[in-house]
Design an enzyme around this catalytic site. Structure first.
Site, PDB file in Angstrom:
ATOM      1  N   ILE A 139       0.944  -0.998   0.171  1.00 31.51           N
ATOM      2  CA  ILE A 139       0.041  -0.109   0.024  1.00 31.51           C
ATOM      3  C   ILE A 139       1.042   1.280  -0.110  1.00 31.51           C
ATOM      4  O   ILE A 139       1.939   1.019   0.436  1.00 31.51           O
ATOM      5  CB  ILE A 139      -1.066   0.088   1.352  1.00 31.51           C
ATOM      6  CG1 ILE A 139      -0.248  -0.130   2.311  1.00 31.51           C
ATOM      7  CG2 ILE A 139      -1.979  -0.985   1.068  1.00 31.51           C
ATOM      8  CD1 ILE A 139      -1.119  -0.072   3.589  1.00 31.51           C
ATOM      9  N   ASP A 140       0.240   2.328  -0.404  1.00 31.14           N
ATOM     10  CA  ASP A 140       1.211   3.680  -0.706  1.00 31.14           C
ATOM     11  C   ASP A 140       1.891   4.133   0.685  1.00 31.14           C
ATOM     12  O   ASP A 140       1.206   3.714   1.877  1.00 31.14           O
ATOM     13  CB  ASP A 140       0.194   4.739  -1.174  1.00 31.14           C
ATOM     14  CG  ASP A 140      -0.159   4.497  -2.601  1.00 31.14           C
ATOM     15  OD1 ASP A 140       0.430   3.465  -3.362  1.00 31.14           O
ATOM     16  OD2 ASP A 140      -0.973   5.101  -3.284  1.00 31.14           O
ATOM     17  N   LYS A 141       2.811   5.188   0.567  1.00 34.28           N
ATOM     18  CA  LYS A 141       3.475   5.371   1.646  1.00 34.28           C
ATOM     19  C   LYS A 141       2.529   6.017   2.590  1.00 34.28           C
ATOM     20  O   LYS A 141       2.491   5.823   3.788  1.00 34.28           O
ATOM     21  CB  LYS A 141       4.627   6.503   1.324  1.00 34.28           C
ATOM     22  CG  LYS A 141       5.203   7.202   2.358  1.00 34.28           C
ATOM     23  CD  LYS A 141       6.141   8.171   1.921  1.00 34.28           C
ATOM     24  CE  LYS A 141       6.363   9.138   2.992  1.00 34.28           C
ATOM     25  NZ  LYS A 141       7.245  10.341   2.176  1.00 34.28           N
ATOM     26  N   THR A 143      -0.848   5.889   2.836  1.00 36.18           N
ATOM     27  CA  THR A 143      -2.012   5.080   3.092  1.00 36.18           C
ATOM     28  C   THR A 143      -1.811   4.154   4.425  1.00 36.18           C
ATOM     29  O   THR A 143      -0.835   3.639   4.511  1.00 36.18           O
ATOM     30  CB  THR A 143      -2.393   4.078   1.833  1.00 36.18           C
ATOM     31  OG1 THR A 143      -2.750   4.916   0.673  1.00 36.18           O
ATOM     32  CG2 THR A 143      -3.606   3.303   2.269  1.00 36.18           C
ATOM     33  N   ARG A 240      -7.251   5.945  -5.627  1.00 39.83           N
ATOM     34  CA  ARG A 240      -7.042   7.145  -5.832  1.00 39.83           C
ATOM     35  C   ARG A 240      -7.345   7.759  -7.209  1.00 39.83           C
ATOM     36  O   ARG A 240      -7.859   8.822  -7.596  1.00 39.83           O
ATOM     37  CB  ARG A 240      -5.538   7.636  -5.506  1.00 39.83           C
ATOM     38  CG  ARG A 240      -5.318   7.332  -4.182  1.00 39.83           C
ATOM     39  CD  ARG A 240      -3.727   7.417  -3.833  1.00 39.83           C
ATOM     40  NE  ARG A 240      -3.120   8.688  -4.054  1.00 39.83           N
ATOM     41  CZ  ARG A 240      -1.880   8.910  -4.146  1.00 39.83           C
ATOM     42  NH1 ARG A 240      -0.978   7.721  -3.895  1.00 39.83           N
ATOM     43  NH2 ARG A 240      -1.369  10.073  -4.336  1.00 39.83           N
TER      44      ARG A 240
END
Length: 305
Positions: A139-141, A143, A240
């Site tokens: 998962i994104d930094k 998130t 997103r």
């Protein structure tokens, strides 16, 4: 094998230094690492080796040769990991905001992988190599929330197949701009690297199949909506990009949404809340849920009053 990155300079990039353009367009590379590659003559402008301070013109073509990391030593780092479940095959982590999942070029410390190496020692699957031991999805930094890490190759292969088959349950909570009219809906649109901005992903015709199901959890009073998104596929920045494509970008997402917000946030308001999978060894379906982080709860209360 080296990776070749090619960027065509647009009118928005014109007049900027070559290293600045590379830094803006290659979000997975640090500025210092890009400068290092320029000094090693790995950057070229219109086919000719160029220094990082060279000014770019519209229509110029920049190429950057990024060497494949081969002999890297990723070091264990003791961290206070929020572990939701662990056995001999898998470990579930509640990732905080601001933590990168795995090392990337020019960024080899402070990641979840560094912490996992200290906690799990040698018990991490090796399928994804030295930079991503145990990592089967990410998962994104910015998130927050739950993700599964595999401690051996058997578990990794099983979870990877479930991801490929779209049989893993992944539910995210998010706050988006605007009042979504319908109670629920689906965005089915292919995602790939943006043709205009390499830093971004976008809806592109030849992109990868991507499907996001969403439903309204609460309509907030200040022009925002609290939603749940369930992933059918798992593409980079999928939620997103998909929510922005229907004019409801995530609050705090200055890449796909408004550049400024009156609320002080570090990145998008997105939380991986539920993860369900069939256990690789037992064959039992297991589902885990982690609470919203404190910042998210406070923001919900603020937007609803």
């Amino acid at each position: 094998m080296d990776e070749t990155i090619e960027i065509k300079v647009t009118s928005e990039m014109a007049g900027k230094r070559l290293d600045v353009v590379l830094s803006e367009q290659c979000s997975d590379l640090t500025r210092s690492y890009i400068n290092k590659l320029c000094k090693e003559e790995r950057a070229a402008l219109n086919g000719k080796t160029s220094k990082g301070n060279k000014k770019c013109k519209e229509g110029d073509v920049i190429t950057l040769q990024v060497p494949e990391p081969t002999e890297l030593e990723i070091l264990p780092e003791e961290m206070n990991l929020d572990i939701g479940y662990e056995d001999q095959d898998v470990i579930l982590i509640n990732k905080p905001k601001g933590m990168v999942v795995h090392p990337a070029a020019g960024h080899y410390s402070g990641t979840l992988v560094n912490g996992l190496m200290a906690h799990c020692k040698d018990d991490l699957s090796g399928i994804n190599g030295v930079l991503r031991p145990g990592i089967v999805h990410r998962i994104d930094k910015d998130t927050t929330g739950i993700l599964i890490v595999c401690k051996n190759d058997m578990a990794h292969q099983s979870i990877a197949k479930q991801l490929y088959d779209h049989s893993i349950t992944r539910k995210y909570h998010a706050i988006v701009y605007g009042n979504i009219k319908e109670e629920e809906g689906t965005v089915n649109a292919p995602i790939g690297r943006s043709l205009k901005d390499r830093k971004k992903m976008g809806i592109v015709m030849d992109g990868k199949h991507a499907v996001t199901h969403y439903k309204v959890l609460k309509r907030l009073k200040k022009g925002f909506t609290y939603i749940e998104c369930q992933l059918e596929t798992g593409r980079t920045h999928q939620i997103r990009v998909h929510m922005a494509s229907i004019k409801h970008p995530l609050l705090g997402d200055d890449v796909y949404g408004p550049k400024k917000s009156k609320y002080t946030l570090e990145g998008q308001c997105l939380h991986a809340k539920v993860l369900g999978f069939v256990h690789p060894r037992t064959g039992e379906y297991m589902e885990f849920e982690v609470p919203l982080p404190e910042y998210f709860e406070k923001l919900l209360n603020k937007l609803d009053n």
